[in-house]
Enzyme design. Structure first.
Site, PDB file in Angstrom:
ATOM      1  N   GLU A  51       1.025  -1.155  -0.206  1.00 18.65           N
ATOM      2  CA  GLU A  51      -0.101   0.162  -0.128  1.00 18.65           C
ATOM      3  C   GLU A  51       1.048   1.192  -0.121  1.00 18.65           C
ATOM      4  OE1 GLU A  51      -3.159  -0.173  -0.503  1.00 18.65           O
ATOM      5  OE2 GLU A  51      -2.938   1.924  -0.780  1.00 18.65           O
ATOM      6  N   CYS A  82       4.827  -2.386  -8.326  1.00 23.56           N
ATOM      7  CA  CYS A  82       3.655  -1.927  -8.088  1.00 23.56           C
ATOM      8  C   CYS A  82       3.528  -0.690  -6.838  1.00 23.56           C
ATOM      9  CB  CYS A  82       2.656  -2.981  -7.574  1.00 23.56           C
ATOM     10  SG  CYS A  82       0.956  -2.815  -7.559  1.00 23.56           S
ATOM     11  N   ARG A 100      -2.523   5.786  -9.876  1.00 25.60           N
ATOM     12  CA  ARG A 100      -3.116   4.822  -8.738  1.00 25.60           C
ATOM     13  C   ARG A 100      -4.312   4.005  -9.194  1.00 25.60           C
ATOM     14  NH1 ARG A 100      -3.105   6.277  -2.764  1.00 25.60           N
ATOM     15  NH2 ARG A 100      -3.253   4.032  -2.754  1.00 25.60           N
ATOM     16  N   ILE A 126      -2.381  -6.462  -9.346  1.00 24.03           N
ATOM     17  CA  ILE A 126      -3.014  -6.551  -8.158  1.00 24.03           C
ATOM     18  C   ILE A 126      -3.321  -4.827  -7.854  1.00 24.03           C
ATOM     19  CG2 ILE A 126      -3.685  -7.061  -5.738  1.00 24.03           C
ATOM     20  CD1 ILE A 126      -1.600  -9.446  -6.132  1.00 24.03           C
ATOM     21  N   ARG A 127      -4.645  -4.344  -8.130  1.00 23.54           N
ATOM     22  CA  ARG A 127      -4.772  -2.946  -7.871  1.00 23.54           C
ATOM     23  C   ARG A 127      -3.505  -2.276  -8.337  1.00 23.54           C
ATOM     24  NH1 ARG A 127      -4.905  -1.614  -2.955  1.00 23.54           N
ATOM     25  NH2 ARG A 127      -3.652  -3.490  -2.233  1.00 23.54           N
ATOM     26  N   HIS A 162       3.774  -7.913 -10.339  1.00 21.99           N
ATOM     27  CA  HIS A 162       4.427  -8.441  -9.146  1.00 21.99           C
ATOM     28  C   HIS A 162       5.026  -9.781  -9.548  1.00 21.99           C
ATOM     29  CE1 HIS A 162       2.500  -6.363  -5.608  1.00 21.99           C
ATOM     30  NE2 HIS A 162       1.507  -6.176  -6.754  1.00 21.99           N
ATOM     31  N   GLU A 164       7.291 -11.128  -7.982  1.00 16.83           N
ATOM     32  CA  GLU A 164       7.459 -12.150  -6.890  1.00 16.83           C
ATOM     33  C   GLU A 164       6.421 -13.037  -6.359  1.00 16.83           C
ATOM     34  OE1 GLU A 164       6.783  -9.279  -6.801  1.00 16.83           O
ATOM     35  OE2 GLU A 164       5.501  -8.248  -5.203  1.00 16.83           O
TER      36      GLU A 164
HETATM   37  N1  GLN Z   1      -3.059  -0.191  -4.802  1.00 17.56           N
HETATM   38  C1  GLN Z   1      -1.781   0.069  -4.195  1.00 17.56           C
HETATM   39  C2  GLN Z   1      -1.345   1.564  -3.979  1.00 17.56           C
HETATM   40  O1  GLN Z   1      -1.731   2.406  -4.767  1.00 17.56           O
HETATM   41  C3  GLN Z   1      -0.671  -0.726  -5.063  1.00 17.56           C
HETATM   42  C4  GLN Z   1      -1.153  -2.068  -5.182  1.00 17.56           C
HETATM   43  C5  GLN Z   1       0.075  -3.084  -4.977  1.00 17.56           C
HETATM   44  O2  GLN Z   1       1.185  -2.749  -4.808  1.00 17.56           O
HETATM   45  N2  GLN Z   1      -0.273  -4.484  -5.441  1.00 17.56           N
HETATM   46  O3  GLN Z   1      -0.786   1.615  -3.288  1.00 17.56           O
END
Ligand code: GLN
Length: 180
Positions: A51, A82, A100, A126-127, A162, A164
């Site tokens: 995050e 990410c 983001r 992922i997001r 990602h 990893e």
């Molecule tokens: N949505 C997250 C952010 O804005 C990033 C998501 C992630 O690292 N998988 O920080």
């Protein structure tokens, strides 16, 4: 022996560390990084996904942000995945525009096949953020749907996905070779 660190604040820390550990083969020592002292003398540093707002505020609290910037300017290699990619752009270490959560929320997380530097790899998003602008001299290493998802300029590597979270070591190996 050269050291490659994984920023141990929040997010997919163990996953990055485990892959680096498995490919280190006496070439470098993977280390976890929590303090300014831990950053000293690193060849490379991985900023994991997680995050970005949480990582960012803890980086500032412990003054790690300034240390990362100054070491990167001294040539330390840094790879952000990410949320780590968002941090690198916020720290001004690479000239890209980043948006983001640009694919939508958790339900819009997805896995797809990517070509990275000429090799096929799985891409787990992922997001994830989107790179909506690449500055001069920024090399695009991978694209998805026409947009850059992995970029590099000099000692800075960015992936919005990602590596990893898969068992494919291509991008980790690429970063290690940058650092060695
Ligand atoms: N949505 C997250 C952010 O804005 C990033 C998501 C992630 O690292 N998988 O920080």
């Amino acid at each position: 022996m050269k050291k490659i660190g994984v920023l141990d604040i929040q997010g997919s820390v163990e996953e990055h560390f485990a892959i680096l550990d498995s490919i280190s083969k006496d070439r470098f020592e993977p280390v976890l990084v929590k303090t300014i002292e831990d950053i000293n003398g690193l060849s490379g540093l991985v900023l994991p996904g997680g995050e970005s707002t949480a990582i960012d505020s803890l980086l500032q609290k412990y003054n790690l942000d300034n240390e990362i910037v100054s070491q990167a300017k001294n040539g330390m290699f840094v790879w952000g995945t990410c949320a780590g990619a968002i941090i690198l752009s916020e720290l001004g270490l690479i000239d890209i525009g980043i948006e983001r959560n640009a694919y939508g929320g958790q339900l819009h997380s997805f896995e797809t096949e990517l070509e990275f530097n000429g090799k096929k790899i799985p891409g787990v998003f992922i997001r994830a953020p989107k790179i909506n602008r690449v500055g001069e001299g920024v090399e695009i290493l991978s694209k998805h749907d026409g947009g850059a998802v992995a970029v590099r300029k000099n000692n800075i590597l960015v992936t919005t996905f990602h590596p990893e979270l898969t068992d494919n070591i291509t991008v980790h190996e690429y970063f290690v070779e940058m650092c060695l």
